[in-house]
Design an enzyme around this catalytic site. Structure first.
Site, short mmCIF file in Angstrom:
data_model
loop_
_atom_site.label_atom_id
_atom_site.label_comp_id
_atom_site.label_asym_id
_atom_site.label_seq_id
_atom_site.Cartn_x
_atom_site.Cartn_y
_atom_site.Cartn_z
N GLU A 1 -16.54 -47.99 -0.99
CA GLU A 1 -16.04 -49.37 -1.04
C GLU A 1 -15.27 -49.71 0.24
O GLU A 1 -15.40 -50.81 0.78
CB GLU A 1 -15.16 -49.55 -2.29
N GLU B 1 -18.61 -53.23 -9.84
CA GLU B 1 -19.65 -54.08 -9.27
C GLU B 1 -20.93 -54.08 -10.12
O GLU B 1 -21.17 -53.14 -10.88
CB GLU B 1 -19.98 -53.62 -7.84
N HIS C 1 -12.24 -62.75 3.78
CA HIS C 1 -12.26 -61.55 2.94
C HIS C 1 -11.80 -60.32 3.73
O HIS C 1 -11.13 -59.44 3.19
CB HIS C 1 -13.64 -61.34 2.33
N CYS D 1 -9.89 -61.79 -5.35
CA CYS D 1 -9.82 -62.36 -4.00
C CYS D 1 -11.14 -62.98 -3.57
O CYS D 1 -11.17 -63.87 -2.74
CB CYS D 1 -9.47 -61.26 -2.99
N CYS E 1 -4.84 -55.19 0.44
CA CYS E 1 -5.21 -54.49 -0.79
C CYS E 1 -5.33 -52.99 -0.57
O CYS E 1 -4.83 -52.20 -1.35
CB CYS E 1 -6.44 -55.10 -1.43
N CYS F 1 -8.82 -52.07 -7.04
CA CYS F 1 -9.27 -53.44 -6.75
C CYS F 1 -9.06 -54.30 -8.00
O CYS F 1 -9.29 -53.85 -9.12
CB CYS F 1 -10.76 -53.39 -6.39
N TYR G 1 -8.15 -56.83 3.57
CA TYR G 1 -8.28 -55.39 3.35
C TYR G 1 -7.04 -54.57 3.72
O TYR G 1 -6.77 -53.54 3.11
CB TYR G 1 -9.56 -54.88 4.02
N THR H 1 -18.55 -57.85 -7.11
CA THR H 1 -17.21 -57.45 -7.54
C THR H 1 -16.65 -58.42 -8.58
O THR H 1 -16.63 -59.63 -8.34
CB THR H 1 -16.27 -57.42 -6.32
FE1 SF4 Z 1 -10.87 -55.94 -4.36
FE2 SF4 Z 1 -9.50 -55.76 -2.10
FE3 SF4 Z 1 -11.84 -57.09 -2.17
FE4 SF4 Z 1 -9.61 -58.07 -3.36
S1 SF4 Z 1 -9.96 -57.74 -1.17
S2 SF4 Z 1 -11.68 -58.04 -4.19
S3 SF4 Z 1 -8.67 -56.20 -4.15
S4 SF4 Z 1 -11.53 -54.87 -2.49
FE FE Z 2 -14.34 -56.00 -1.80
#
Ligand code: SF4
Ligand code: FE
Length: 499
Positions: free
Chosen positions: A444, A258, A293, A104, A300, A100, A297, A191
């Site tokens: 996560e 986090e 958000h 984002c 990422c 991560c 996913y 995060t």
């Molecule tokens: Fe992290 Fe993925 Fe969330 Fe972006 S979308 S903050 S890379 S977990």
């Molecule tokens: Fe996240």
């Protein structure tokens, strides 16, 4: 736009206070702490790739406010093409970091706020949207790293914010004056917070009349007076502290880094306040943030899964079974699962629509399906990687054993795979799989961007089950009057049950 090095410099100039295992660290000491530095390095990649002409097509955008070239992490989506480029950018960065990179959350917060404040101002005559735009301009010009801060501690989950025994269990406004507001409470699971320049607070849930003090959104420097952070422990953090290959992904960590952020009576000037008391718009803000958000996913985690697939396949190669048919079949299964999560992110972006503000919003149903898939399929992908990697993932000696002058030669000899390939390379791949597929990384995938139930609540709301029933009854040959009859009887029966 900042480079990664300039971003790190900007953090070192801050006075961010972070408790790590009970000890207080500040400013540059936070940035260089072994628990935190890998997360900083991952976030720095979001800056470096924007400065690299090879990737700028995905990692930069043109500001719709100034016409300047900006880092895409500070951009308001102007089209479905922007939404698609965001997802592709995330997959690219995950392929570079295997972890991560945290940035984002702030991007999703500002897009959610941009669309919500526009509609809120149009209805209520407030001026939050212009304030947000002024802050966003500064954000783009300074290329800030911004943490999105939504999740409150929540205390007794059966009670609303204003019903809690302790009013601070949800962030709330404790004072208003002509200069600004004062907020108190805490945000959890934050995060990228400890390595950000700013945070943007948002309410955590849909609020009702009586909860006005909790309907607050504003931007605050992460090191403002009255704020400290408590860094969370992760299953792999002791390895990070030791340094070396045992950490698995030594440079970039595995998940987001986090923390618990405590806000003890923090003053926020009015120009940084984007919601204050408008309970009827809290739901819109929370929902939009969640869907933006959840869009991410498949991008990422798709990119992170690319690394897991690569590590498993390379582990099989160096161990001598890369060519075995059931291994190839498992790799294909992992590819199928990875592209399935990615496809949802692409789909919800392609099906995006403009909001009244002009900013584009993802298809919320598809975004939720995508994140829901991540809560399951990543477990399957990681299970297959562990299957391929073998029991050695759990029993491997340490790097120190390999380097030990007495016994190192035995580790080298007995952990060897294919002749001619140094044992260290096989160990590195094993440590990477071990770290990427266990503990904090899996949790996560389950809870980041909302737990599975948070996605399910969208399904009944957004998917028209009545329409599906109508279609099915038509195909089943039930005449119009028969369909009506079923509906009336069922309706009467359900409303009787409710009473
Ligand atoms: Fe992290 Fe993925 Fe969330 Fe972006 S979308 S903050 S890379 S977990
Ligand atoms: Fe996240």
């Amino acid at each position: 736009m900042k480079t990664g090095a300039e971003y790190i410099e900007s953090l070192k100039k801050m006075k961010t206070k972070v408790y790590i295992r009970g000890e207080l660290f500040e400013g540059a000491d936070v940035v260089d702490h072994p628990f935190i530095r890998p997360h900083v390095n991952a976030a720095a990649m979001t800056f470096d790739l924007a400065c690299d002409p090879q990737y700028e097509d995905l990692t930069t955008a043109t500001s719709h406010m100034t016409g300047e070239k900006i880092n895409r992490f500070t951009h308001i989506h102007q089209s479905t093409d922007d939404l698609l480029r965001k997802v592709k950018m995330l997959r690219l960065i995950s392929q570079k970091t295997g972890s991560c990179y945290q940035r984002c959350v702030g991007l999703d917060a500002v897009n959610a706020l941009y669309t919500t404040t526009f509609e809120m101002d149009a209805k209520l005559g407030t001026n939050y949207h212009e304030r947000l735009k002024a802050f966003l301009k500064e954000w783009q010009e300074n290329d800030y790293m911004v943490a999105g801060a939504m999740t409150d501690p929540k205390g007794d989950r059966s009670l609303r914010p204003s019903e809690q025994a302790d009013p601070d269990l949800f962030v709330h406004v404790v004072e208003k004056n002509d200069k600004g507001i004062v907020v108190r409470g805490a945000k959890m699971h934050m995060t990228g917070m400890v390595n950000s320049n700013y945070m943007v607070l948002m309410p955590t849930t849909t609020l009702r009349a009586g909860d006005e003090d909790y309907a607050v959104s504003c931007a605050i420097p992460v090191d403002a007076e009255g704020i400290f952070h408590v860094f969370g422990r992760q299953t792999n953090d002791g390895r990070k502290e030791e340094g070396g290959m045992d950490a698995g992904n030594e440079k970039f960590a595995i998940v987001g880094g986090e923390c618990l952020t405590v806000l003890n009576d923090v003053f926020v000037p009015w120009e940084r306040v984007f919601m204050c008391g408008e309970v009827n718009y809290s739901g819109m803000l929370v929902e939009r943030f969640a869907c933006y958000h959840r869009q991410n996913y498949g991008g990422c985690k798709g990119g992170v899964s690319d690394i897991v697939i690569g590590a498993a396949a390379a582990m099989a190669d160096v161990s001598g079974y890369g060519n075995v048919s059931h291994i190839k079949d498992k790799i294909n299964e992992m590819i199928h699962l990875t592209e399935t999560v990615y496809a949802c992110s692409i789909a919800c972006s392609a099906e995006g629509r403009p909001t009244p503000s002009g900013a584009y919003y993802v298809d919320p149903l598809l975004a939720n399906v995508g994140k829901h898939n991540v809560t399951k399929l990543i477990y399957d992908i990681d299970r297959l990687a562990q299957d391929i990697g073998g029991g050695i993932l759990a029993t491997m000696p340490s790097e120190a054993d390999l380097r030990n002058p007495e016994i190192g030669k035995y580790v080298e000899k007995y952990l060897a795979g294919v002749e001619g390939i140094p044992t260290e390379y096989r160990m590195r791949l094993g440590k990477l799989i071990e770290n990427m597929t266990g503990g904090t990384a899996l949790v996560e995938s389950m809870h980041g961007a909302g737990s599975p139930q948070a996605q399910k609540v969208f399904y009944s709301k957004l998917s028209n089950v009545e329409h599906k029933k109508d279609c099915a009854m038509c195909i089943a040959g039930i005449p119009e009057e028969g369909q009506q009859l079923i509906k009336e009887i069922v309706k009467a029966k359900y409303s009787k049950k409710k009473k």
